[in-house]
Design a protein around this motif. Structure first.
Motif, PDB file in Angstrom:
ATOM      1  N   GLU A 506       0.862  -1.198   0.000  1.00  0.00           N
ATOM      2  CA  GLU A 506       0.000   0.000   0.000  1.00  0.00           C
ATOM      3  C   GLU A 506       0.889   1.235   0.000  1.00  0.00           C
ATOM      4  O   GLU A 506       1.778   1.366   0.848  1.00  0.00           O
ATOM      5  N   ASN A 567      -4.308   4.931  -2.268  1.00  0.00           N
ATOM      6  CA  ASN A 567      -5.525   5.475  -1.640  1.00  0.00           C
ATOM      7  C   ASN A 567      -6.097   6.616  -2.473  1.00  0.00           C
ATOM      8  O   ASN A 567      -5.354   7.469  -2.970  1.00  0.00           O
ATOM      9  N   GLU A 599      -7.780   2.214  -3.420  1.00  0.00           N
ATOM     10  CA  GLU A 599      -8.518   2.042  -2.167  1.00  0.00           C
ATOM     11  C   GLU A 599      -9.442   3.241  -1.964  1.00  0.00           C
ATOM     12  O   GLU A 599      -8.996   4.389  -1.975  1.00  0.00           O
ATOM     13  N   ASP A 629     -11.806   0.514   1.624  1.00  0.00           N
ATOM     14  CA  ASP A 629     -10.874   0.701   2.752  1.00  0.00           C
ATOM     15  C   ASP A 629     -11.638   1.002   4.039  1.00  0.00           C
ATOM     16  O   ASP A 629     -12.771   1.483   3.994  1.00  0.00           O
ATOM     17  N   LYS A 650     -11.305  -4.057   3.052  1.00  0.00           N
ATOM     18  CA  LYS A 650     -10.257  -3.982   4.068  1.00  0.00           C
ATOM     19  C   LYS A 650     -10.914  -3.768   5.425  1.00  0.00           C
ATOM     20  O   LYS A 650     -11.587  -2.758   5.647  1.00  0.00           O
ATOM     21  N   GLU A 684      -6.400  -5.006   8.225  1.00  0.00           N
ATOM     22  CA  GLU A 684      -5.350  -3.981   8.380  1.00  0.00           C
ATOM     23  C   GLU A 684      -4.987  -3.852   9.849  1.00  0.00           C
ATOM     24  O   GLU A 684      -5.810  -4.118  10.719  1.00  0.00           O
TER      25      GLU A 684
HETATM   26 MG    MG Z   1      -5.684   2.591   2.650  1.00  0.00          MG
END
Ligand code: MG
Ligand code: C2E
Ligand code: MG
Length: 744
Positions: A506, A567, A599, A629, A650, A684
């Motif tokens: 990421e 992201n 994300e 996310d 996530k 995560e």
């Molecule tokens: Mg993220």
């Protein structure tokens, strides 16, 4: 021939003339009468007593016109033949009941009287009327000699002719026109003026036209009249009353005139501009009011604030002893209502909120719509800050009562910023800037609350401003960097992550500030979002990450990450050029689309609703993957989740943390949901091997967290993958360890 001419009576009485001579005499008299310059009439009184009875005056009312010469038609402004058959009194000025009927028609004797004749256009002309009775006993010859010297009469005739020309000119003019006597009686009106007032000419002539002026405008009109009578043209905008009660706005222009017919007076035109005025008023209203709610808009608000801030003392609000308070309300989650119930419902909600606010404030307070879902209320007479805060609370309380739309009750809440004007506020902008700071404070503190702008909030806002400027410079100077945190398959992770396949990393933005140290990414992103820099930051990270993925391929071969996760901020997701930007970066770097995963957060998806989904669909169609996310922390409808083009979910760090606190329910549900939708479940923030074991047992497929590796620079990742260096996350830090970056 002239010796032959003898009075007709003698001819008749002497009986000396033959019938042919009599006819000749009659013709001659008729021709002479027709051509005479004095106006002549022959009138008949059918019921007059016959000759031989006692001499007496015959009532004028009974007399009708038998014949009139050209000059009489001219004097009375009558068309050819119009006078025949007319009652004689209708040709005279109206006589009051107390005025004696002039004794002109007398049997056997001439009569004379000074009277005024009324011409067809309403003019009164003074004449000496002389009557000669005929031997019939029922007919009289009337001569109407205008009074005055020949010069005066000539002047009067000229004026009359002029007036007739003038009358002919204005008669059919579209401009309402009047001729007024000095005494304000109407001597002449044209058709347009009659139409303007909705009255007939006969009802208007001779009446006082100022009776039709609206009471409020009478003083102004009389002033104009005075000026016109003084010899100067004058004008004014006034209202006239129509016969149906309506009022019309006219531009009244008066010009002095003097005519022998009616002496001093003036000509007036009354141009009707009611419709134009109404249109202009509508435009002026529109320019200062919001079309949807009818509330004053920004322009009107700023004017109202300026008036309160700029008192006679010429100083600031406090100097003038004013205590204006400004309340800024920003509705919470309005976009969600708009997106879920439609724009029409959103509009009706705004109208309902406007009405609610208006119903709460006192007379004289201003409720305005600042724009979108933002309202500003300005109140006077608030003595101190606690009271100002209470005003804000009261407004919010009334909003919290909710609104009913189509039988459905909707909760309403707002983030409210309150500022009471003090010495430091010189302009509306000063006050509004503080309101804005206070409102953001309320938002940051969790929305649905009221905040004041105090010194700390102001300092905070100032620091944000400085940070924004510095971020702009850092971006331009290339001082931002990107770090990468590995995402591992849960099975491999247990056996030593650094040697196994690396499904993804990421990309996380980093800004190492020379004085502040590492600026927390959350703060960096929030600042960039608030100040229009997020597109540039996002594009920078995207380019870096895509380029880096290929450089790792060259350096690491099979050990290189298979994909990079980038992201996307809510604002980027709302941007119409997002898809093109991504496509351009992929084309420039050459990274295959399926090696890029974007994300997005639930909240971001809710903000631009359908448009955001459509963008994701296009990206997905290009081959790019999409991850949801921080799942579980926002509001997404589960039904909607199914329709979104997603590859993975996530599980938010907070639910992973709950695992070690003995609360596996949410993590379990989220992983179950992901799997049942056929999505990859990624956990995560995994910090401990217990969490890792629990996640594995719950069916999570991928993991990411300090237990395995922290975010690292691209070169550190190369060393880590080659086993040359411990990942920055090893040995794992205890969960309560300080954040990896300074200043967070
Ligand atoms: Mg993220
Ligand atoms: P995120 O997308 O959820 O990123 C994961 C965050 O969790 C990162 O924080 C990461 O360092 C942190 N993290 C990872 N493992 C652990 C762990 O085991 N324990 C704890 N306590 N934290 C862990 P970071 O880098 O501070 O980023 C915070 C957030 O800032 C990100 O959350 C993301 O929303 C945003 N962000 C970071 N970089 C970017 C970017 O390039 N663009 C955008 N739009 N947002 C970014
Ligand atoms: Mg996250």
């Amino acid at each position: 021939m002239s010796a032959e001419v003898v009075p007709l009576s003698l001819v008749a009485t002497a009986g000396r003339a033959t019938p042919a001579q009599e006819r000749l005499v009659m013709r001659t008299l008729l021709d002479a009468g027709l051509a005479a310059s004095d106006p002549l009439l022959v009138v008949e009184v059918p019921s007059a007593p016959r000759r031989g009875r006692r001499a007496s005056a015959v009532p004028l009312e009974q007399a009708r016109v038998l014949w009139a010469n050209r000059s009489c038609h001219d004097l009375l402004r009558a068309g050819a033949g119009e006078l025949v058959g007319r009652p004689v009194v209708r040709l005279l000025a109206p006589l009051g009941p107390d005025q004696l009927q002039p004794q002109v028609l007398r049997r056997g004797r001439p009569g004379r009287s000074h009277v005024e004749v009324l011409t067809a256009d309403g003019t009164l002309v003074p004449v000496l009327m002389q009557a000669l009775p005929a031997s019939t006993g029922r007919t009289w010859a009337l001569s109407l000699a205008p009074v005055g010297t020949p010069a005066e009469r000539a002047a009067q005739q000229r004026a009359g002719a002029q007036e007739r020309r003038f009358a002919a000119l204005v008669e059919h003019s579209p401009v309402p026109t009047i001729i007024s006597e000095a005494g304000l009686r109407l001597a002449h009106v044209n058709d347009a003026f009659c139409d303007l007032l909705g009255e007939a000419q006969s009802d208007l002539l001779g009446t006082a036209w100022v009776d039709r002026v609206a009471d409020d405008d009478l003083p102004a009109v009389l002033e104009c009249v005075e000026r016109a009578l003084g010899g100067a043209p004058s004008a004014g905008e006034v209202r006239l009353r129509r016969s149906d009660g309506q009022q019309r706005w006219v531009h009244l222009r008066l010009s002095p005139t003097a005519s022998p017919g009616h002496g001093a007076g003036f000509v007036g035109t009354a141009e009707d501009f009611t419709d134009r005025r109404a249109f202009e008023e509508r435009l002026a209203h529109q320019a200062r009011h919001d079309a949807l709610t009818g509330l004053p808009n920004r322009t009107a608000l700023v004017e109202a604030m300026t008036a309160r801030l700029a008192p006679a003392a010429g100083g600031s609000a406090a100097a003038a002893g004013s205590s204006m308070t400004c309340v800024f309300l920003d509705l919470d989650n309005f976009k969600v209502i708009n997106d879920s119930l439609g724009h029409d419902a959103g509009d009706r909600l705004l109208v309902a909120v406007a009405e609610r606010l208006r119903s709460v404030v006192r007379a004289g307070d201003v409720v305005s719509r600042w724009g979108g879902d933002e309202f500003v209320v300005v109140c006077d007479g608030v003595p101190d800050e606690p009271t100002a805060l209470a005003v804000g609370e009261q407004l919010l309380d009334r909003l919290r009562e909710g609104v009913e739309l189509d039988g459905v009750r909707l909760d309403v809440a707002a983030s409210v910023g309150v500022t009471r004007a003090t010495d430091r506020h010189r302009t509306p902008d000063d006050v509004l800037a503080d309101c804005d700071i206070a409102m953001y404070r309320a938002k940051r503190a969790g929305r649905d609350r009221v905040a004041l702008c105090d010194e700390a909030a102001r300092t905070h806002a100032h620091e944000r401003l400085v940070l924004t400027l510095e971020l702009r410079e850092a971006l331009a100077a290339g001082h931002l960097t990107v770090e990468y945190q590995p995402v591992l398959d849960v099975a491999d992770a247990a056996d030593g992550p650094e040697r196994c396949a690396l499904p993804a990393v990421e990309a996380l933005v980093r800004w190492r500030h020379p004085q502040r140290g590492l600026v927390p990414p959350d703060l960096l992103v929030e600042t960039a979002e608030a100040n229009g820099l997020i597109d540039a930051v996002g594009l920078f990270v995207l380019r870096e990450a895509c380029g880096q993925a290929l450089r790792w391929d060259a350096e690491l071969g099979d050990l290189a990450p298979r994909a990079v996760n980038v992201n996307l901020s809510a604002i980027q997701l709302c941007s119409p050029h997002l898809v093109d930007d991504v496509a351009a970066v992929l084309a420039q770097t050459g990274l295959p689309p399926e090696r890029l995963c974007l994300e997005v957060t639930e909240t971001a998806l809710m903000q631009d609703g359908d448009a955001a989904s459509a963008r994701l669909l296009r990206l997905r169609a290009m081959g790019v993957r999409i991850a949801l996310d921080d799942f579980g922390t926002g509001y997404s409808s589960l039904a909607r989740l199914r329709t979104l083009p997603l590859d993975s979910l996530k599980v938010d760090r907070s639910f992973v943390l709950e695992l070690s606190q003995g609360h596996p329910q949410v993590a379990s549900a989220v992983i179950g949901l992901a799997r049942s939708l056929g999505l990859v479940a990624v956990a995560e923030g995994v910090e401990s091997s217990e969490q890792a074991a629990a996640l594995r047992a719950l069916g999570a497929q991928q993991v990411q967290g300090w237990l395995y590796a922290r975010a690292m620079a691209a070169q550190e990742l190369v060393a880590w993958r080659r086993g040359e260096q411990h990942p920055p996350g090893q040995p794992p830090q205890p969960p309560q360890a300080p954040e990896e970056h300074a200043g967070s």
